[in-house]
Design a protein around this motif. Structure first.
Motif, PDB file in Angstrom:
ATOM      1  N   LEU A  84       0.809  -1.227   0.000  1.00 52.88           N
ATOM      2  CA  LEU A  84       0.000   0.000   0.000  1.00 52.88           C
ATOM      3  C   LEU A  84       0.839   1.273   0.000  1.00 52.88           C
ATOM      4  CD1 LEU A  84      -2.694  -1.169   2.575  1.00 52.88           C
ATOM      5  CD2 LEU A  84      -2.953  -0.956   0.092  1.00 52.88           C
ATOM      6  N   SER A  85       2.146   1.120  -0.021  1.00 53.40           N
ATOM      7  CA  SER A  85       3.041   2.278   0.027  1.00 53.40           C
ATOM      8  C   SER A  85       3.138   2.963  -1.337  1.00 53.40           C
ATOM      9  CB  SER A  85       4.435   1.839   0.481  1.00 53.40           C
ATOM     10  OG  SER A  85       5.099   1.132  -0.550  1.00 53.40           O
ATOM     11  N   THR A  86       3.984   3.953  -1.402  1.00 53.70           N
ATOM     12  CA  THR A  86       4.213   4.678  -2.662  1.00 53.70           C
ATOM     13  C   THR A  86       5.485   4.193  -3.367  1.00 53.70           C
ATOM     14  OG1 THR A  86       5.392   6.432  -1.486  1.00 53.70           O
ATOM     15  CG2 THR A  86       3.018   6.738  -1.833  1.00 53.70           C
ATOM     16  N   LYS A  87       5.946   3.021  -2.991  1.00 59.83           N
ATOM     17  CA  LYS A  87       7.135   2.439  -3.634  1.00 59.83           C
ATOM     18  C   LYS A  87       6.826   2.112  -5.090  1.00 59.83           C
ATOM     19  CE  LYS A  87       9.801   2.514  -0.086  1.00 59.83           C
ATOM     20  NZ  LYS A  87      10.947   3.393  -0.068  1.00 59.83           N
ATOM     21  N   PRO A  88       7.847   1.854  -5.905  1.00 53.63           N
ATOM     22  CA  PRO A  88       7.614   1.510  -7.309  1.00 53.63           C
ATOM     23  C   PRO A  88       6.644   0.328  -7.444  1.00 53.63           C
ATOM     24  CG  PRO A  88       9.939   1.905  -6.946  1.00 53.63           C
ATOM     25  CD  PRO A  88       9.277   1.920  -5.595  1.00 53.63           C
ATOM     26  N   ILE A  89       5.804   0.399  -8.454  1.00 54.85           N
ATOM     27  CA  ILE A  89       4.749  -0.596  -8.650  1.00 54.85           C
ATOM     28  C   ILE A  89       5.304  -2.014  -8.777  1.00 54.85           C
ATOM     29  CG2 ILE A  89       4.571  -0.338 -11.158  1.00 54.85           C
ATOM     30  CD1 ILE A  89       1.594  -0.818  -8.806  1.00 54.85           C
ATOM     31  N   SER A  90       6.451  -2.167  -9.416  1.00 54.67           N
ATOM     32  CA  SER A  90       7.023  -3.515  -9.567  1.00 54.67           C
ATOM     33  C   SER A  90       7.341  -4.136  -8.204  1.00 54.67           C
ATOM     34  CB  SER A  90       8.268  -3.486 -10.449  1.00 54.67           C
ATOM     35  OG  SER A  90       9.270  -2.692  -9.848  1.00 54.67           O
ATOM     36  N   LEU A  91       7.846  -3.331  -7.278  1.00 50.90           N
ATOM     37  CA  LEU A  91       8.145  -3.840  -5.941  1.00 50.90           C
ATOM     38  C   LEU A  91       6.860  -4.091  -5.154  1.00 50.90           C
ATOM     39  CD1 LEU A  91      11.229  -1.616  -5.031  1.00 50.90           C
ATOM     40  CD2 LEU A  91      11.218  -4.065  -5.562  1.00 50.90           C
ATOM     41  N   ARG A  92       5.870  -3.244  -5.350  1.00 58.04           N
ATOM     42  CA  ARG A  92       4.587  -3.445  -4.669  1.00 58.04           C
ATOM     43  C   ARG A  92       3.917  -4.731  -5.163  1.00 58.04           C
ATOM     44  NH1 ARG A  92       2.177   2.209  -5.801  1.00 58.04           N
ATOM     45  NH2 ARG A  92       0.236   1.155  -5.297  1.00 58.04           N
ATOM     46  N   LYS A  93       4.053  -5.023  -6.456  1.00 57.09           N
ATOM     47  CA  LYS A  93       3.515  -6.285  -6.997  1.00 57.09           C
ATOM     48  C   LYS A  93       4.223  -7.480  -6.373  1.00 57.09           C
ATOM     49  CE  LYS A  93       1.888  -4.714 -11.514  1.00 57.09           C
ATOM     50  NZ  LYS A  93       2.080  -4.814 -12.970  1.00 57.09           N
ATOM     51  N   THR A  94       5.523  -7.357  -6.178  1.00 53.70           N
ATOM     52  CA  THR A  94       6.276  -8.427  -5.518  1.00 53.70           C
ATOM     53  C   THR A  94       5.744  -8.654  -4.113  1.00 53.70           C
ATOM     54  OG1 THR A  94       8.269  -7.968  -6.809  1.00 53.70           O
ATOM     55  CG2 THR A  94       8.567  -9.123  -4.717  1.00 53.70           C
ATOM     56  N   ALA A  95       5.514  -7.581  -3.377  1.00 55.31           N
ATOM     57  CA  ALA A  95       4.989  -7.698  -2.012  1.00 55.31           C
ATOM     58  C   ALA A  95       3.616  -8.360  -2.003  1.00 55.31           C
ATOM     59  CB  ALA A  95       4.926  -6.325  -1.352  1.00 55.31           C
ATOM     60  N   ILE A  96       2.771  -7.992  -2.947  1.00 56.43           N
ATOM     61  CA  ILE A  96       1.424  -8.586  -3.041  1.00 56.43           C
ATOM     62  C   ILE A  96       1.532 -10.077  -3.346  1.00 56.43           C
ATOM     63  CG2 ILE A  96      -0.707  -8.639  -4.390  1.00 56.43           C
ATOM     64  CD1 ILE A  96      -0.302  -5.537  -4.713  1.00 56.43           C
ATOM     65  N   SER A  97       2.375 -10.433  -4.298  1.00 60.79           N
ATOM     66  CA  SER A  97       2.564 -11.831  -4.657  1.00 60.79           C
ATOM     67  C   SER A  97       3.057 -12.640  -3.465  1.00 60.79           C
ATOM     68  CB  SER A  97       3.558 -11.927  -5.813  1.00 60.79           C
ATOM     69  OG  SER A  97       3.866 -13.259  -6.088  1.00 60.79           O
ATOM     70  N   GLN A  98       4.002 -12.095  -2.735  1.00 60.66           N
ATOM     71  CA  GLN A  98       4.542 -12.807  -1.581  1.00 60.66           C
ATOM     72  C   GLN A  98       3.550 -12.838  -0.425  1.00 60.66           C
ATOM     73  OE1 GLN A  98       8.366 -10.873  -1.252  1.00 60.66           O
ATOM     74  NE2 GLN A  98       9.279 -12.353  -2.631  1.00 60.66           N
ATOM     75  N   TYR A  99       2.708 -11.854  -0.347  1.00 59.22           N
ATOM     76  CA  TYR A  99       1.651 -11.850   0.662  1.00 59.22           C
ATOM     77  C   TYR A  99       0.647 -12.967   0.375  1.00 59.22           C
ATOM     78  CZ  TYR A  99      -2.278 -10.232   3.501  1.00 59.22           C
ATOM     79  OH  TYR A  99      -3.293 -10.163   4.413  1.00 59.22           O
ATOM     80  N   LEU A 100       0.292 -13.128  -0.887  1.00 63.87           N
ATOM     81  CA  LEU A 100      -0.719 -14.119  -1.271  1.00 63.87           C
ATOM     82  C   LEU A 100      -0.215 -15.554  -1.219  1.00 63.87           C
ATOM     83  CD1 LEU A 100      -2.397 -12.236  -4.235  1.00 63.87           C
ATOM     84  CD2 LEU A 100      -3.286 -12.553  -1.914  1.00 63.87           C
ATOM     85  N   GLN A 101       1.049 -15.776  -1.518  1.00 60.68           N
ATOM     86  CA  GLN A 101       1.604 -17.128  -1.524  1.00 60.68           C
ATOM     87  C   GLN A 101       2.969 -17.160  -0.859  1.00 60.68           C
ATOM     88  OE1 GLN A 101       1.586 -18.749  -5.455  1.00 60.68           O
ATOM     89  NE2 GLN A 101      -0.596 -19.082  -5.391  1.00 60.68           N
ATOM     90  N   PRO A 102       3.046 -16.814   0.415  1.00 58.23           N
ATOM     91  CA  PRO A 102       4.354 -16.826   1.069  1.00 58.23           C
ATOM     92  C   PRO A 102       4.899 -18.237   1.214  1.00 58.23           C
ATOM     93  CG  PRO A 102       2.622 -16.416   2.660  1.00 58.23           C
ATOM     94  CD  PRO A 102       1.978 -16.434   1.306  1.00 58.23           C
ATOM     95  N   ALA A 103       6.163 -18.393   0.916  1.00 58.22           N
ATOM     96  CA  ALA A 103       6.788 -19.714   0.954  1.00 58.22           C
ATOM     97  C   ALA A 103       6.956 -20.242   2.376  1.00 58.22           C
ATOM     98  CB  ALA A 103       8.152 -19.656   0.262  1.00 58.22           C
ATOM     99  N   GLY A 104       7.000 -19.372   3.358  1.00 56.60           N
ATOM    100  CA  GLY A 104       7.210 -19.805   4.731  1.00 56.60           C
ATOM    101  C   GLY A 104       5.984 -20.345   5.417  1.00 56.60           C
TER     102      GLY A 104
END
Length: 108
Positions: A84-104
């Motif tokens: 939800l931050s103002t970081k670059p969209i590519s990094l925000r997409k990475t965070a969303i992807s990892q939020y939805l399917q975290p490997a841990g």
């Protein structure tokens, strides 16, 4: 003397300091990535700081990965805050992807 990577596995609290001061980018990102595997809540503030405040994209990526490996609900909250931050969209997409399917964590 052990490497920062070995230290990250053994002592998560100390390794967050090593990751902050390590000048070698490859060692720094490796140490950060390993912090999530420690599953120690004491590393979460450092991972949050790396993710939200580092000017180096590699460091941010490593912190997001480490957060996705951590099983704490706080780690998920940090990933959500990043998304939800103002970081670059590519990094925000990475965070969303990892939020939805975290490997841990177990897949839903």
């Amino acid at each position: 003397m052990c490497s920062p990577v070995t230290a990250a596995k053994r002592r998560p609290q100390q390794s967050s300091g090593i990751a902050q001061s390590e000048p070698d980018l490859k060692l720094k990102t490796r140490a950060i990535s390993l912090l999530g595997a420690s599953n120690d809540d004491s590393v979460l503030p450092a991972l949050r700081d790396f993710a939200l405040n580092s000017p180096q994209e590699e460091v941010v990526q490593a912190a997001l990965y480490a957060l996705s490996q951590h099983t704490s609900p706080q780690a998920l909250n940090i990933l959500a805050d990043f998304a939800l931050s103002t970081k670059p969209i590519s990094l925000r997409k990475t965070a969303i992807s990892q939020y939805l399917q975290p490997a841990g964590r177990a897949r839903r």
